[in-house]
Design a protein around this motif. Structure first.
Motif, PDB file in Angstrom:
ATOM      1  N   ASN A 200       1.507  28.173   2.338  1.00 54.73           N
ATOM      2  CA  ASN A 200       1.920  27.470   1.118  1.00 54.73           C
ATOM      3  C   ASN A 200       3.252  26.743   1.277  1.00 54.73           C
ATOM      4  OD1 ASN A 200      -0.128  27.868  -0.980  1.00 54.73           O
ATOM      5  ND2 ASN A 200       0.206  30.020  -0.475  1.00 54.73           N
ATOM      6  N   ASP A 207       3.384  18.099   2.916  1.00 52.39           N
ATOM      7  CA  ASP A 207       2.700  17.162   2.020  1.00 52.39           C
ATOM      8  C   ASP A 207       3.713  16.203   1.409  1.00 52.39           C
ATOM      9  OD1 ASP A 207       0.181  18.019   2.539  1.00 52.39           O
ATOM     10  OD2 ASP A 207      -0.052  19.233   0.728  1.00 52.39           O
ATOM     11  N   HIS A 221      -8.577  26.827  -2.542  1.00 54.35           N
ATOM     12  CA  HIS A 221      -7.142  26.515  -2.520  1.00 54.35           C
ATOM     13  C   HIS A 221      -6.553  26.276  -3.903  1.00 54.35           C
ATOM     14  CE1 HIS A 221      -6.531  26.382   1.767  1.00 54.35           C
ATOM     15  NE2 HIS A 221      -7.594  25.647   1.924  1.00 54.35           N
ATOM     16  N   ASN A 224      -3.569  28.186  -4.371  1.00 56.68           N
ATOM     17  CA  ASN A 224      -2.505  27.681  -3.506  1.00 56.68           C
ATOM     18  C   ASN A 224      -1.864  26.423  -4.091  1.00 56.68           C
ATOM     19  OD1 ASN A 224      -2.749  29.666  -1.527  1.00 56.68           O
ATOM     20  ND2 ASN A 224      -4.505  28.630  -0.625  1.00 56.68           N
ATOM     21  N   THR A 225      -2.694  25.603  -4.702  1.00 51.33           N
ATOM     22  CA  THR A 225      -2.161  24.402  -5.333  1.00 51.33           C
ATOM     23  C   THR A 225      -1.143  24.782  -6.398  1.00 51.33           C
ATOM     24  OG1 THR A 225      -4.174  23.147  -4.910  1.00 51.33           O
ATOM     25  CG2 THR A 225      -2.773  22.378  -6.707  1.00 51.33           C
ATOM     26  N   ARG A 226      -1.492  25.758  -7.185  1.00 52.95           N
ATOM     27  CA  ARG A 226      -0.555  26.187  -8.225  1.00 52.95           C
ATOM     28  C   ARG A 226       0.724  26.745  -7.606  1.00 52.95           C
ATOM     29  NH1 ARG A 226      -5.153  27.590 -11.519  1.00 52.95           N
ATOM     30  NH2 ARG A 226      -5.370  29.592 -10.498  1.00 52.95           N
ATOM     31  N   GLN A 228       1.963  26.022  -4.655  1.00 51.21           N
ATOM     32  CA  GLN A 228       2.729  24.961  -4.004  1.00 51.21           C
ATOM     33  C   GLN A 228       3.501  24.123  -5.014  1.00 51.21           C
ATOM     34  OE1 GLN A 228      -0.203  23.083  -1.415  1.00 51.21           O
ATOM     35  NE2 GLN A 228      -0.660  25.098  -0.548  1.00 51.21           N
ATOM     36  N   LYS A 229       2.990  24.067  -6.227  1.00 49.61           N
ATOM     37  CA  LYS A 229       3.691  23.273  -7.241  1.00 49.61           C
ATOM     38  C   LYS A 229       5.069  23.857  -7.551  1.00 49.61           C
ATOM     39  CE  LYS A 229       0.126  20.498  -9.280  1.00 49.61           C
ATOM     40  NZ  LYS A 229      -1.079  20.456 -10.115  1.00 49.61           N
ATOM     41  N   PRO A 239       4.319  16.004  -6.869  1.00 55.20           N
ATOM     42  CA  PRO A 239       3.199  16.469  -6.036  1.00 55.20           C
ATOM     43  C   PRO A 239       2.083  15.420  -5.944  1.00 55.20           C
ATOM     44  CG  PRO A 239       3.126  17.526  -8.179  1.00 55.20           C
ATOM     45  CD  PRO A 239       4.363  16.698  -8.156  1.00 55.20           C
ATOM     46  N   TYR A 242      -4.478  16.367  -6.575  1.00 55.88           N
ATOM     47  CA  TYR A 242      -5.340  17.329  -5.888  1.00 55.88           C
ATOM     48  C   TYR A 242      -6.764  17.241  -6.403  1.00 55.88           C
ATOM     49  CZ  TYR A 242      -0.987  19.583  -4.374  1.00 55.88           C
ATOM     50  OH  TYR A 242       0.225  19.852  -3.819  1.00 55.88           O
ATOM     51  N   HIS A 244     -10.370  19.558  -5.855  1.00 49.48           N
ATOM     52  CA  HIS A 244     -10.947  20.742  -5.204  1.00 49.48           C
ATOM     53  C   HIS A 244     -12.460  20.734  -5.305  1.00 49.48           C
ATOM     54  CE1 HIS A 244      -6.799  22.081  -6.375  1.00 49.48           C
ATOM     55  NE2 HIS A 244      -6.816  22.460  -5.119  1.00 49.48           N
TER      56      HIS A 244
END
Length: 478
Positions: A200, A207, A221, A224-226, A228-229, A239, A242, A244
């Motif tokens: 992450n 990114d 993911h 993971n997106t949450r 990474q935010k 960001p 995204y 998915h």
RNA sequence: GCUGAUAUAGUGUAGUCGGUCAAUCAUGUAGGACUCUCACUCCUACGACUGGGGUUCAAAUCCCCAUAUCAGCACCA
């Protein structure tokens, strides 16, 4: 009509993409690519081609325990086979210094702390929505601990950098996830290091730094997106968009790299291109064309629904691609010997491709002795030897000439089958996911190594090799 | 358990602002035409909006509930 056709082959538009996009394909180098990777790489590739921009192949090799050194090369070969238009290659293992710098910064602004609790202990606290003692340390103390992670004061398992989220966040998956860890029991094949970012962290940093505008990846993911935010927020970064897509299972196949790896190690599979595996190299060996994979993947699209990949759909697309280019030959499975009495001496001229004489003919000379597929004997007494004449079966291994009339055999609804004189064949084995089929085929097949051909009334195969006069073919599909 | 995503024929997909959807296309299956292949080409048939409420003149399309499936809750990616 035309509009509809185009519409169905077009994927939905991406937001804010008209000026071009920057996307990525970011696998872990633990083995060759399989169908699941094909989906990720092709969908991203599709949009980069559609909108223009760049496509970064980012190798996520930040877990030394999961890096298979040969995979670096295998993945590149597979991407090339797929026809993915890569514009840049980035190795995350080259960027550890960058991650260290950003780790220091995020600790410096209080967005992360160094936790020395045992993983199991932290897990209990987290599930109870309780902070661990390390969470209250000052920034200075955390920076000191971070230096100690780097200088070897701490060893594997003793410290981890956690991103500060909400310890009572409703989703337990979000609460203070890890960003950096120590691995000093396994050496990395490319770099000399003991501190590594977790996915992450490195993903978020890269990114942003690499300017990603859109990320398309599996819905595994989403959490993971949450996560990474949070990192984007701490640094004040915007960001990417995204998308998915859903989980894809494949009929009768194991996709997991680790189980494939194990199967190869214990001899269950012959290698990464074992026909029973879902790897791209296995499909290539079978005679599946990359364009067929691409078409199948594009058709599936980015939907969030879980789907089961159907071989039928892929095969149909592949057949469309290879049919015209595949010459026709005879293959006699489980051959049964027949002596044919009273047959006139004739030479059969069978077209390499029906309907296109320009491509030429194979010639097969009848000399009284033939081999036919064993199962054709069952229940049939009047049989047409394709491109030759009719015979009537009179015994276990005997038959008699029964005229040349094609209309007669059709009227009698007798089968029109492939056949070969014993002295004009080469042994042939066909590898299928279900097992090996053996028989004989026309000698001319030996000149088709590397090509897909069609064994009439049997199906398409790719001629893989000829050794000691014996042909090895891989079954493609019917 | 908690969090979230999704739910159209055997399979994959279209349908995104509700009516023109007894629902598209492909694949599959069955039958037929063509054909000295069970391939190719062509024709025909079969087959689906998870369930229940609600909003509305009108819902596959909006809302709610239920159910199911999947994912995450790792010092893996």
């Amino acid at each position: 009509m035309h509009e509809k056709r185009e519409k169905s082959s077009d994927l939905p538009p991406l937001p804010d993409a008209e000026g071009g996009v920057v996307m990525r394909f970011a696998p872990n180098p633990s083995g060759p690519l399989h169908l699941g990777h094909a989906r990720a790489s092709i969908l991203n590739d599709y949009y980069v081609r559609r909108y223009g921009g760049s496509y970064i192949y980012r190798i996520e090799d930040t877990d030394p325990k999961r890096v298979v050194p040969e995979a670096y090369e295998m993945v590149r070969e597979d991407l090339e086979w797929l026809g993915i238009a890569i514009s840049d290659i980035v190795y995350q293992s080259d960027r550890l210094g960058i991650y260290y710098e950003y780790a220091r910064r995020i600790i410096g602004i209080g967005g992360a702390y160094v936790c020395t609790c045992e993983a199991e202990r932290f897990r209990e606290l987290k599930l109870a929505k309780k902070a661990c003692p390390c969470r209250d340390l000052t920034v200075e103390e955390n920076l000191l601990r971070w230096e100690q992670m780097l200088d070897g004061t701490f060893i594997e398992g003793e410290a981890t950098v956690r991103i500060r989220t909400e310890i009572d966040h409703p989703d337990p998956a979000i609460r203070d996830f890890s960003a950096m860890r120590i691995v000093n029991t396994t050496l990395h094949p490319r770099v000399d290091a003991t501190v590594y970012p977790l996915m992450n962290f490195s993903v978020a940093i890269d990114d942003h730094l690499l300017g990603m505008t859109h990320v398309i990846r599996g819905k595994d993911h989403i959490a993971n997106t949450r996560r990474q935010k949070y990192i984007f927020d701490y640094f004040g970064w915007k960001p990417p968009h995204y998308l998915h897509y859903g989980r894809m299972s494949i009929e009768g196949l194991v996709l997991s790299t680790s189980s494939m790896h194990q199967g190869i190690a214990d001899g269950t599979f012959t290698g990464w291109d074992d026909i029973r595996l879902g790897t791209l190299r296995a499909m290539a060996r079978r005679g599946i064309r990359p364009e067929a994979v691409r078409a199948a993947v594009i058709e599936i699209g980015c939907g969030g629904t879980d789907i089961s990949f159907s071989w039928d759909n892929l095969f149909a697309k592949n057949r469309e691609l290879i049919d015209k280019g595949s010459d026709r030959y005879f293959f006699v499975q489980d051959p049964v010997h027949l002596t044919v009495k009273d047959g006139p001496e004739q030479t059969a001229h069978a077209p390499l491709y029906p309907g296109d004489e320009e491509r030429g003919y194979r010639t097969i000379t009848f000399n009284g002795e033939i081999l036919i597929p064993g199962k054709e004997m069952e229940g049939n007494d009047l049989i047409r030897l394709k491109d030759l004449f009719n015979i009537r079966v009179t015994g276990e291994n005997t038959a008699v000439y029964a005229g040349d009339s094609l209309t007669e055999i059709r009227a009698a609804k007798g089968p029109i089958i492939q056949w070969l004189p014993p002295d004009q064949t080469v042994p042939c084995r066909i590898l299928t996911p279900e097992g090996i089929i053996s028989g004989v085929c026309e000698a001319g097949v030996a000149g088709c190594v590397g090509e897909t051909i069609q064994f009439e009334r049997f199906g398409f195969v790719r001629i893989d090799a000829v050794a000691d006069g014996c042909v090895t073919a891989y079954f493609t599909h019917r």
